[in-house]
Write an enzyme that holds these catalytic residues in place. Structure first.
Site, PDB file in Angstrom:
ATOM      1  N   SER A  48       0.808  -1.305  -0.027  1.00 22.89           N
ATOM      2  CA  SER A  48      -0.050  -0.103   0.118  1.00 22.89           C
ATOM      3  C   SER A  48       0.751   1.249   0.017  1.00 22.89           C
ATOM      4  CB  SER A  48      -0.750   0.082   1.548  1.00 22.89           C
ATOM      5  OG  SER A  48      -1.420   1.368   1.436  1.00 22.89           O
ATOM      6  N   TYR A 102      -1.616  -0.866  10.684  1.00 17.77           N
ATOM      7  CA  TYR A 102      -1.615  -0.968   9.183  1.00 17.77           C
ATOM      8  C   TYR A 102      -0.531  -0.554   8.174  1.00 17.77           C
ATOM      9  CZ  TYR A 102      -3.785  -1.078   4.366  1.00 17.77           C
ATOM     10  OH  TYR A 102      -3.944  -1.427   3.162  1.00 17.77           O
TER      11      TYR A 102
END
Ligand SMILES: NC(=O)c1ccc[n+]([C@@H]2O[C@H](COP(=O)([O-])OP(=O)(O)OC[C@H]3O[C@@H](n4cnc5c(N)ncnc54)[C@H](OP(=O)(O)O)[C@@H]3O)[C@@H](O)[C@H]2O)c1
Length: 262
Positions: free
Chosen positions: A140, A153
């Protein structure tokens, strides 16, 4: 069916980016092994893809946060016929760390870090023996962005970045392709399924899963190690890399920086 291309394993195949990879790889003639927790979603995807593309589709219902279920998938990947692995299953926009339990934080690590690590290792062992194979890890852009409300995350995606790029160095002289895909915001169930707003980013910042995966496959075919489909100019990435190299050089001075002298 799908014997020439071999078997592609896609984790988190029941929706979004993973389901799109499954469709695109089936269209390219791969047999599929699709992994996720929701049996109904996997069953309808299996039905649709095997009918549309005449390839074998196997489904495995597994929660990759659970060690025993991860071990079963790992053993399947290690068993020898896998030629393509997409480590896509991921989650973790939990909210601020003080508002979640330690167990919730650890679950992010189990899925985004431990499962991805173990499955990468299993696939690479097989690829090394065969001297061929493709590993795609879904990271990501948050790997480069500390985030209040997404601490575990963004940290987990920084792990995916460094883990995958280190593997690329290890396998640089082998005909084994390892690609890191770094999505920006993508319109999937990712946000809503975890209780987040669907408008975390401005609406014009989102790509569809189809746009992301099609671009990532173009990057893969071009031999890219790192693919960031929403980044207009590759120079942006090159500048980040150059800064990283400078940083490493600077830390090897062998001296304590003057700002720390009393
Ligand atoms: N959407 C974005 O903006 C965005 C941006 C950057 C990176 N990404 C990354 O892209 C990947 C895919 O996300 P997506 O956007 O496609 O979201 P999604 O539609 O919510 O897909 C997530 C997939 O992971 C599976 N999954 C979740 N927990 C699992 C578990 N414990 N065990 C096995 N499978 C599990 C889900 O299936 P089940 O619920 O059926 O298990 C689902 O198939 C993730 O790694 C995510 O971090 C997404």
């Amino acid at each position: 069916m799908g014997k020439e291309k071999g078997l592609a394993v896609v984790t988190g195949a029941s929706s979004g980016i993973g389901a799109t990879y499954a469709a695109r790889l089936a269209a390219r003639g791969y047999s599929l092994l699709l992994v996720a927790r929701r049996p109904d979603r996997l069953a309808s995807l299996k039905e649709e893809l095997s009918r549309a593309h005449r390839v074998d589709v196997e489904t495995v219902i597994a929660d990759l946060e659970r060690p025993s279920e991860l071990s079963d998938v790992e053993a399947r990947v290690a068993s020898g016929d896998v030629t393509f692995l997409v480590n896509n299953a991921g989650a973790g926009g939990l909210g601020r760390s003080a508002q979640v339990t330690a167990e919730q934080l650890e679950r992010v690590i189990k899925l985004n870090v431990t499962a991805l690590t173990r499955l990468s290792h299993a696939a690479l062992t097989v690829f090394q023996k065969r001297n061929a194979g493709v590993l795609v890890n879904i990271g990501s852009v948050m790997a480069h962005s500390p985030s209040a409300g997404g601490a575990a995350y963004s940290a987990s995606k920084a792990y995916v970045l460094n883990f995958t790029r280190s593997l690329q160095q290890e396998y640089a002289d082998k005909p084994i392709q390892i690609q890191l895909v770094m999505p920006g915001p993508i319109r999937t169930e990712f946000f809503s399924s975890q209780g987040m707003s669907d408008s975390v980013f401005p609406s014009e910042a989102y790509l569809t899963a189809e746009q992301l995966v099609d671009a990532a496959l173009v990057g893969l075919e071009a031999g890219e190690g790192v693919t960031v489909p929403s980044m207009p100019d590759v120079q942006t990435w090159n500048a980040l890399e150059a800064a990283r190299v400078e940083f490493m050089k600077a830390t090897l001075s062998g001296k304590v920086a003057s700002r720390y002298h009393r």
